[in-house]
Scaffold this motif. Structure first.
Motif, PDB file in Angstrom:
ATOM      1  N   HIS A 134      57.914  46.699  40.927  1.00 53.93           N
ATOM      2  CA  HIS A 134      56.839  45.861  41.471  1.00 53.93           C
ATOM      3  C   HIS A 134      57.015  44.393  41.091  1.00 53.93           C
ATOM      4  O   HIS A 134      56.584  43.507  41.845  1.00 53.93           O
ATOM      5  N   LEU A 138      56.780  41.780  44.059  1.00 51.51           N
ATOM      6  CA  LEU A 138      55.759  40.732  44.046  1.00 51.51           C
ATOM      7  C   LEU A 138      56.368  39.339  43.934  1.00 51.51           C
ATOM      8  O   LEU A 138      55.800  38.366  44.437  1.00 51.51           O
ATOM      9  N   TYR A 142      55.077  35.987  46.060  1.00 52.04           N
ATOM     10  CA  TYR A 142      54.449  34.829  45.448  1.00 52.04           C
ATOM     11  C   TYR A 142      55.503  33.851  44.961  1.00 52.04           C
ATOM     12  O   TYR A 142      56.554  34.255  44.456  1.00 52.04           O
ATOM     13  N   GLN A 152      48.707  34.653  40.372  1.00 56.89           N
ATOM     14  CA  GLN A 152      48.465  35.838  41.200  1.00 56.89           C
ATOM     15  C   GLN A 152      49.408  36.974  40.813  1.00 56.89           C
ATOM     16  O   GLN A 152      49.003  38.140  40.747  1.00 56.89           O
ATOM     17  N   TYR A 153      50.643  36.632  40.537  1.00 56.30           N
ATOM     18  CA  TYR A 153      51.639  37.619  40.110  1.00 56.30           C
ATOM     19  C   TYR A 153      51.200  38.303  38.817  1.00 56.30           C
ATOM     20  O   TYR A 153      51.279  39.534  38.688  1.00 56.30           O
ATOM     21  N   ASP A 156      48.188  40.671  39.582  1.00 59.55           N
ATOM     22  CA  ASP A 156      48.456  41.780  40.501  1.00 59.55           C
ATOM     23  C   ASP A 156      49.418  42.810  39.919  1.00 59.55           C
ATOM     24  O   ASP A 156      49.282  44.011  40.181  1.00 59.55           O
ATOM     25  N   HIS A 160      49.369  46.968  40.349  1.00 56.61           N
ATOM     26  CA  HIS A 160      50.377  47.653  41.161  1.00 56.61           C
ATOM     27  C   HIS A 160      51.080  48.728  40.339  1.00 56.61           C
ATOM     28  O   HIS A 160      51.332  49.838  40.828  1.00 56.61           O
ATOM     29  N   ALA A 174      47.779  46.403  47.321  1.00 58.03           N
ATOM     30  CA  ALA A 174      47.275  45.033  47.463  1.00 58.03           C
ATOM     31  C   ALA A 174      45.751  45.023  47.528  1.00 58.03           C
ATOM     32  O   ALA A 174      45.088  44.193  46.884  1.00 58.03           O
ATOM     33  N   ALA A 177      44.240  45.762  44.110  1.00 55.63           N
ATOM     34  CA  ALA A 177      44.224  44.579  43.241  1.00 55.63           C
ATOM     35  C   ALA A 177      43.086  43.629  43.621  1.00 55.63           C
ATOM     36  O   ALA A 177      42.440  43.031  42.742  1.00 55.63           O
ATOM     37  N   THR A 178      42.821  43.492  44.899  1.00 53.26           N
ATOM     38  CA  THR A 178      41.725  42.631  45.357  1.00 53.26           C
ATOM     39  C   THR A 178      40.378  43.167  44.892  1.00 53.26           C
ATOM     40  O   THR A 178      39.521  42.421  44.389  1.00 53.26           O
ATOM     41  N   ALA A 181      39.974  42.587  41.154  1.00 54.27           N
ATOM     42  CA  ALA A 181      39.657  41.190  40.858  1.00 54.27           C
ATOM     43  C   ALA A 181      38.177  40.913  41.090  1.00 54.27           C
ATOM     44  O   ALA A 181      37.519  40.212  40.302  1.00 54.27           O
ATOM     45  N   TYR A 255      44.094  45.121  33.883  1.00 56.26           N
ATOM     46  CA  TYR A 255      44.135  43.940  34.741  1.00 56.26           C
ATOM     47  C   TYR A 255      44.093  42.651  33.938  1.00 56.26           C
ATOM     48  O   TYR A 255      44.985  41.799  34.034  1.00 56.26           O
TER      49      TYR A 255
END
Length: 418
Positions: A134, A138, A142, A152-153, A156, A160, A174, A177-178, A181, A255
């Motif tokens: 990953h 990723l 990014y 962001q990396y 995320d 992942h 994806a 992860a959203t 967050a 996270y």
């Protein structure tokens, strides 16, 4: 419902968090550019100091921090507010209510026994393989040579990795992860009403996704989730909502803590060019050095700087009489730098013997995912060191506003005009 006294002062930090405050306090220390001289001054004071302004006690020495975390009379939540009032009654509050790390007694011990046993069975080499995969993927999505892409990396990647480990398909990661967050923002007292509303929606989406994932796992008897559910049944933990909540909790802890640990490791290297150069040359041959760095950064510049405990009945800690309702801010990062726990504590020392780290908690509430977080962090850092995607000399950063997390936010790096 009565709120803990320290939370009345959150508005102060909320209004000043984006700028460097003139005076460092226990409320803004975690996101201060350098809180460690302040922590040292606290260690030189009383064993358990009273902060009249914030109506709380402060534990900063290693032995006192350890005593507080081991005390049966010090709980993780105030008895008058087991779920934060801002999220109570919504989906995010439902998840919070079942989190083992936010409970005491059987709602804590039974889930932890099951989760801890399951996590111990995870193959760390498989976690490493997922991280390498990953990280590569990723890094193509990014721009890691830009602060925004790097941020962001860092957030995320752990989602992942753990999402794949739990059984989510690649195309679902994806969105996972959203949602995460959006969800974690409600766990901070600094969250705004719109953020809390969004967090409730994200919590509903996470609950639905994990519920489907648990159902699908029954067809895969060798999967992590199938084994977890079997272990839960065997140990008499039959609360499906609690199981669901603690799987979401596993991802929420991963996270932020992992993003902070990798980010602080990047800063440690940027500030030490010789170490950076040495690890860039050695990383392919000696990945253990990167693991040692991550373990030492977890102590030296902890991603989780403090936690709180709430006294449930009259007791004595470090010679100080305490009463039910008293609040203790437990400075984990200050204890990490206590010379009695870690000699030469202010120096970053990769080969440090008998390292004592409080960043992942201690005693009954010690984090069961420490080894996983460090493995993901080390493999992520290995990828960054062996690629040419970061211009280390141009990195600059601030810290995300937080009462307890030390998570760097790397700044946008303007492109040079040819």
């Amino acid at each position: 419902m009565q709120t803990s006294p320290i939370l009345h002062h959150i508005t102060y930090l909320s209004s000043t968090a984006m700028t460097q405050p003139d005076t460092i306090t226990i409320l803004n220390a975690a996101s201060h550019s350098d809180p460690y001289p302040y922590y040292a001054s606290l260690r030189q004071g009383p064993a358990l100091a009273y902060e009249a302004e914030f109506k709380c006690w402060v534990a900063s020495r290693a032995d006192v921090v350890q005593q507080v975390l081991e005390s049966a009379t010090c709980a993780v939540r105030p008895t008058a507010e087991l779920v934060p009032s801002a999220i109570a009654g919504g989906s995010a509050g439902d998840i919070f209510a079942h989190l083992m790390r936010m409970n005491e007694g059987q709602p804590h011990t039974q889930p932890k026994q099951v989760m801890q046993g399951a996590l111990r069975q995870l193959d760390l080499s498989a976690i490493a393989a997922h991280t390498r995969q990953h990280a590569q993927t990723l890094s193509t999505h990014y721009a890691l040579d830009d602060g925004q892409g790097l941020n962001q990396y860092l957030f995320d990647l752990p989602i992942h990795v753990m999402g794949s480990t739990l059984g989510f398909r690649q195309e679902a990661l994806a969105m996972l992860a959203t949602w995460m967050a959006d969800f974690v923002r409600c766990l901070s007292p600094l969250s705004t009403p719109p953020q809390i509303e969004t967090a409730h929606a994200a919590a509903q989406a996470l609950q639905a996704s994990f519920r489907q994932l648990l159902q699908d796992s029954t067809a895969k008897p060798d999967s992590f989730l199938a084994r977890l559910q079997a272990d839960a049944q065997q140990q008499g933990w039959n609360n499906a909502d609690a199981l669901l909540a603690n799987l979401i909790g596993l991802l929420s802890q991963t996270y932020e803590a992992t993003a902070g640990l990798v980010g602080n490791s990047i800063i440690a290297l940027q500030q030490r060019p010789d170490l950076l150069h040495g690890l860039c040359e050695e990383s392919a041959k000696q990945p253990q050095s990167i693991k040692d760095l991550v373990a030492e950064v977890a102590r030296h510049d902890a991603p989780v700087q403090n936690t709180r405990r709430f006294v449930t009945q009259a007791c004595e800690i470090a010679g100080q009489a305490l009463q039910a309702g008293d609040v203790i801010v437990v400075l984990l990062a200050a204890a990490n730098r206590d010379e009695s726990a870690n000699p030469d504590a202010n120096n970053l020392q990769l080969d440090r013997p008998n390292r004592k780290v409080f960043s992942f908690g201690h005693a009954r509430h010690a984090c069961p995912g420490q080894a996983i977080a460090e493995q993901i962090s080390a493999c992520s850092l290995h990828h960054l060191l062996t690629s040419s995607e970061i211009d280390w000399g141009k990195l600059s950063w601030t810290y995300r506003p937080s009462l307890n997390g030390r998570i760097p936010v790397f700044n946008h790096i303007p492109k040079e005009t040819p």
